[in-house]
Each structure stands twice: as structure tokens, then as C-alpha cells.
Design a protein around this motif. Structure first.
Motif, PDB file in Angstrom:
ATOM      1  N   SER A  99       0.865  -1.199   0.092  1.00  0.00           N
ATOM      2  CA  SER A  99       0.159   0.108   0.087  1.00  0.00           C
ATOM      3  C   SER A  99       0.759   1.199  -0.208  1.00  0.00           C
ATOM      4  O   SER A  99       1.562   1.276   1.060  1.00  0.00           O
ATOM      5  CB  SER A  99      -0.816   0.148   1.143  1.00  0.00           C
ATOM      6  OG  SER A  99      -1.360   1.177   1.520  1.00  0.00           O
ATOM      7  N   VAL A 141      -0.059   4.329   0.579  1.00  0.00           N
ATOM      8  CA  VAL A 141      -0.290   4.885   1.657  1.00  0.00           C
ATOM      9  C   VAL A 141       0.404   4.502   3.050  1.00  0.00           C
ATOM     10  O   VAL A 141       0.821   5.447   3.652  1.00  0.00           O
ATOM     11  CB  VAL A 141      -1.917   4.998   1.939  1.00  0.00           C
ATOM     12  CG1 VAL A 141      -2.478   5.913   3.189  1.00  0.00           C
ATOM     13  CG2 VAL A 141      -2.597   5.848   0.812  1.00  0.00           C
ATOM     14  N   ASP A 144      -8.111   4.387  -0.117  1.00  0.00           N
ATOM     15  CA  ASP A 144      -7.060   5.241   0.431  1.00  0.00           C
ATOM     16  C   ASP A 144      -7.602   6.541   1.175  1.00  0.00           C
ATOM     17  O   ASP A 144      -7.277   7.132   2.017  1.00  0.00           O
ATOM     18  CB  ASP A 144      -6.367   5.856  -0.957  1.00  0.00           C
ATOM     19  CG  ASP A 144      -5.228   4.684  -1.375  1.00  0.00           C
ATOM     20  OD1 ASP A 144      -5.257   3.891  -0.701  1.00  0.00           O
ATOM     21  OD2 ASP A 144      -4.948   4.733  -2.434  1.00  0.00           O
ATOM     22  N   TRP A 176      -8.494   5.968   4.697  1.00  0.00           N
ATOM     23  CA  TRP A 176      -7.094   5.973   5.375  1.00  0.00           C
ATOM     24  C   TRP A 176      -6.539   7.353   5.682  1.00  0.00           C
ATOM     25  O   TRP A 176      -6.115   8.064   6.623  1.00  0.00           O
ATOM     26  CB  TRP A 176      -5.995   5.384   4.674  1.00  0.00           C
ATOM     27  CG  TRP A 176      -5.962   3.756   4.866  1.00  0.00           C
ATOM     28  CD1 TRP A 176      -6.402   2.779   4.313  1.00  0.00           C
ATOM     29  CD2 TRP A 176      -5.525   3.273   6.068  1.00  0.00           C
ATOM     30  NE1 TRP A 176      -6.161   1.606   5.001  1.00  0.00           N
ATOM     31  CE2 TRP A 176      -5.541   1.796   6.012  1.00  0.00           C
ATOM     32  CE3 TRP A 176      -4.851   3.889   7.403  1.00  0.00           C
ATOM     33  CZ2 TRP A 176      -5.038   0.943   7.085  1.00  0.00           C
ATOM     34  CZ3 TRP A 176      -4.360   2.955   8.375  1.00  0.00           C
ATOM     35  CH2 TRP A 176      -4.491   1.786   8.065  1.00  0.00           C
ATOM     36  N   HIS A 212       0.765  11.858  -0.612  1.00  0.00           N
ATOM     37  CA  HIS A 212      -0.139  11.335  -1.509  1.00  0.00           C
ATOM     38  C   HIS A 212      -1.045  12.313  -2.344  1.00  0.00           C
ATOM     39  O   HIS A 212      -1.240  11.880  -3.446  1.00  0.00           O
ATOM     40  CB  HIS A 212      -0.982  10.453  -0.636  1.00  0.00           C
ATOM     41  CG  HIS A 212      -1.564   9.333  -1.337  1.00  0.00           C
ATOM     42  ND1 HIS A 212      -0.815   8.192  -1.842  1.00  0.00           N
ATOM     43  CD2 HIS A 212      -2.782   9.104  -1.855  1.00  0.00           C
ATOM     44  CE1 HIS A 212      -1.520   7.240  -2.383  1.00  0.00           C
ATOM     45  NE2 HIS A 212      -2.969   7.860  -2.362  1.00  0.00           N
TER      46      HIS A 212
END
Length: 297
Positions: free
Chosen positions: A74, A76, A144, A147, A203
Motif C-alpha cells: 500500500s 499510503v 485510500d 485512510w 499522497h
């Protein structure tokens, strides 16, 4: 050989804008949350003179994200691990400004070099590599987004919990320590919170330009106000406008999202500097006029 003129239609195109907006709705929400929380934490970053540390943390976050991209994890979580590890190192080892700057100066090239190594070994889409450096508005999936919002909420709650001791320590660390404030613990908590929000920023806007949302809005707010409530509110508003405005412009453009966000953020800062200059000039003129009248009387 004639150079072709710039066609603004190649930069902006608002055809099917509504459909495109629906495709990047996750990024708009994530950008809005990041702009608000980033603006708030940016006030303390400026007060503690830690803009350089933000860049150092972002480089390790970039390395973690690049490693996750290479090994199929991942992105993230990778950026989160890298950012928190860097923030913890700086918080534990860099209690003094000189030590902190040295550590950041060591971590920055290491993180950037490690990230470039991982990206050079990655054989997937080149757009995925580029997005880690400059951001990508279509890269925020629904998992995402959950998160990113969850991390931002944790940072916001953490800031509210330590707000008063953190503000005291940021403005006058020696007095705070003398009054019994656990300055070392407060500093470490702040660094960890900063690491979390940097991971979110990487991100959205990319590793190279996180300062545009974590430093510039707060710097702009501090030019036009000094109030303990006004500065955080202005910084959050400036961060929100920069992030959301940049994403909304990027939807209609062919460029990465980061140039739009950084341009709006810089424009707000320039306007705030001009406002502060005009205010200070008017204040100096008023003081000079009063002094002249006092002398004449």
C-alpha cells in the motif's frame, strides 16, 4: 524555426467538467481535509521554525511510498511508515535546533536517494512514479480516502489535545519547561503528528512540494494577523482554498495538480504580504503624523 504559440486550450479544457469532477471526488475531499489540517499544524511548524524538517520528513515518506510501490504494498502505508520513522528520529535526536537541522540534512538526501533507487527498479506505469513526486488527482481510491481522512482526523484530535502546552512550548520553550510543561514529550508528539500529515500531503501533492500546504498558508496568515485564534483559522482557510482550488483547476488542465496548488498558495502569500506592507506603512505614517503634531504643539 518558429516556436509555436502557447494554446491555452492545451492547458485548460472545461469540456465534460462535471463528469471529470465526479471521477476525482475522492481527491477533492482528501484535499479539503488536508488543506484544513495542514494549515492548522503549519502554524506550529512556523512558530517552531521547522519548515526544513517538513521537507526532510517528506523525503523519507517518499522513500517509503516508493518502496511500497516497488514491492506491491500500500502506497499510503508506505508513505506513512517512512514519514513517522523520520519524524520520530528528528523528534528524539533533534531536541536542539542545531541537532535537528543536522539530522534533517542527513535524512533528506538519504530518503531522496533511496526513493529514486526504488523508483528506478519499478517496472510499472511511469505515471505512478511521477505522482509520488508531484501528486496525482486520480490516485485517491475509496480505501485510500478512508485512510487519509482517518489519519487527518487523528492529527486534528491530537492537535486539539496538546494545543495549549504545544502553543506555550512553541512561543517560549524555556518558560514552558520552567512551568512544568513536558516539553520533550510535547515536541515528540508534535513531530509524530507532523509526520502523519506529511504522509497525507505526499499522497495528494507529491513529496517535492508539501511545503505549499504545510508552511505557505500559515506563513501567509501570520503576515496579516497575530491573534491566537485568527491565525489558525486563516491558515486553515488558506490551506483549504489552495488545495481544493488547485484540484478543481487541475481537473480542467493537462498539468499535474501540484503547480496549481502551489501557484494558488503562493498567490495568497503575496497578497498577504502586500496587505501587511500597506497596513504597516499606514501605521508608520499615522505615528509620524502624531509625532509631528506633538512637536508642533
Amino acid at each position: 524555426m518558429a516556436v509555436p504559440a502557447l494554446d491555452w486550450g492545451d492547458v485548460f479544457s472545461f469540456e465534460d467538467y462535471g463528469a471529470l469532477l465526479q471521477l476525482v471526488a475522492n481527491s477533492v475531499i482528501a484535499g479539503a481535509v488536508l488543506g484544513i489540517v495542514g494549515g492548522l499544524i503549519g502554524v506550529f511548524i512556523m512558530q517552531r521554525d521547522m519548515a526544513f524538517a517538513v521537507h526532510g520528513v517528506s523525503e523519507l515518506s517518499f522513500a517509503g511510498a516508493a518502496a511500497a510501490l516497488l514491492f506491491g504494498g500500500s502506497v499510503v502505508m508506505g508513505s506513512l511508515v517512512g514519514a513517522v520513522a523520520a519524524a520520530a528520529l528528528i523528534g528524539v535526536l533533534g531536541s536542539r535546533a542545531r541537532d535537528r537541522n543536522s539530522i534533517v540534512g542527513v535524512l533528506m538526501p538519504f530518503g531522496l536517494g533511496l526513493g529514486i533507487l526504488f523508483l528506478s527498479l519499478y517496472e510499472g506505469r511511469s505515471a505512478n512514479r511521477f505522482s509520488l513526486l508531484t501528486g496525482q488527482i486520480v490516485s485517491v481510491s475509496s480505501p485510500d480516502l478512508g485512510w487519509l481522512i482517518g489519519i487527518s482526523v487523528v492529527v486534528l484530535i491530537g492537535l486539539l489535545v496538546v494545543w495549549n502546552p504545544l502553543r506555550f512550548d512553541s512561543l517560549d520553550g524555556q518558560s514552558a519547561a520552567a512551568r512544568g510543561v513536558p516539553t520533550a514529550a510535547v515536541s515528540l508528539v508534535f513531530m509524530l503528528l507532523m509526520g502523519l500529515i506529511v504522509a497525507v500531503a505526499v499522497h495528494i501533492i507529491g513529496a517535492l512540494l508539501v511545503l505549499a500546504l504545510l508552511v505557505t498558508p500559515a506563513a501567509a496568515a501570520m503576515r496579516v494577523s497575530h491573534g491566537p485564534l485568527a491565525v489558525p483559522l486563516l491558515a486553515a482557510a488558506f490551506g483549504f482554498v489552495s488545495a481544493v482550488g488547485g484540484i478543481l483547476l487541475a481537473i480542467a488542465g493537462t498539468l499535474p495538480v501540484s503547480p496549481y496548488i502551489t501557484t494558488i498558495s503562493f498567490g495568497i502569500y503575496v497578497v498577504c504580504r502586500l496587505v501587511a506592507w500597506r497596513r504597516d506603512r499606514a501605521l508608520r505614517l499615522a505615528v509620524a503624523t502624531q509625532e509631528s503634531r506633538a512637536v508642533a504643539a
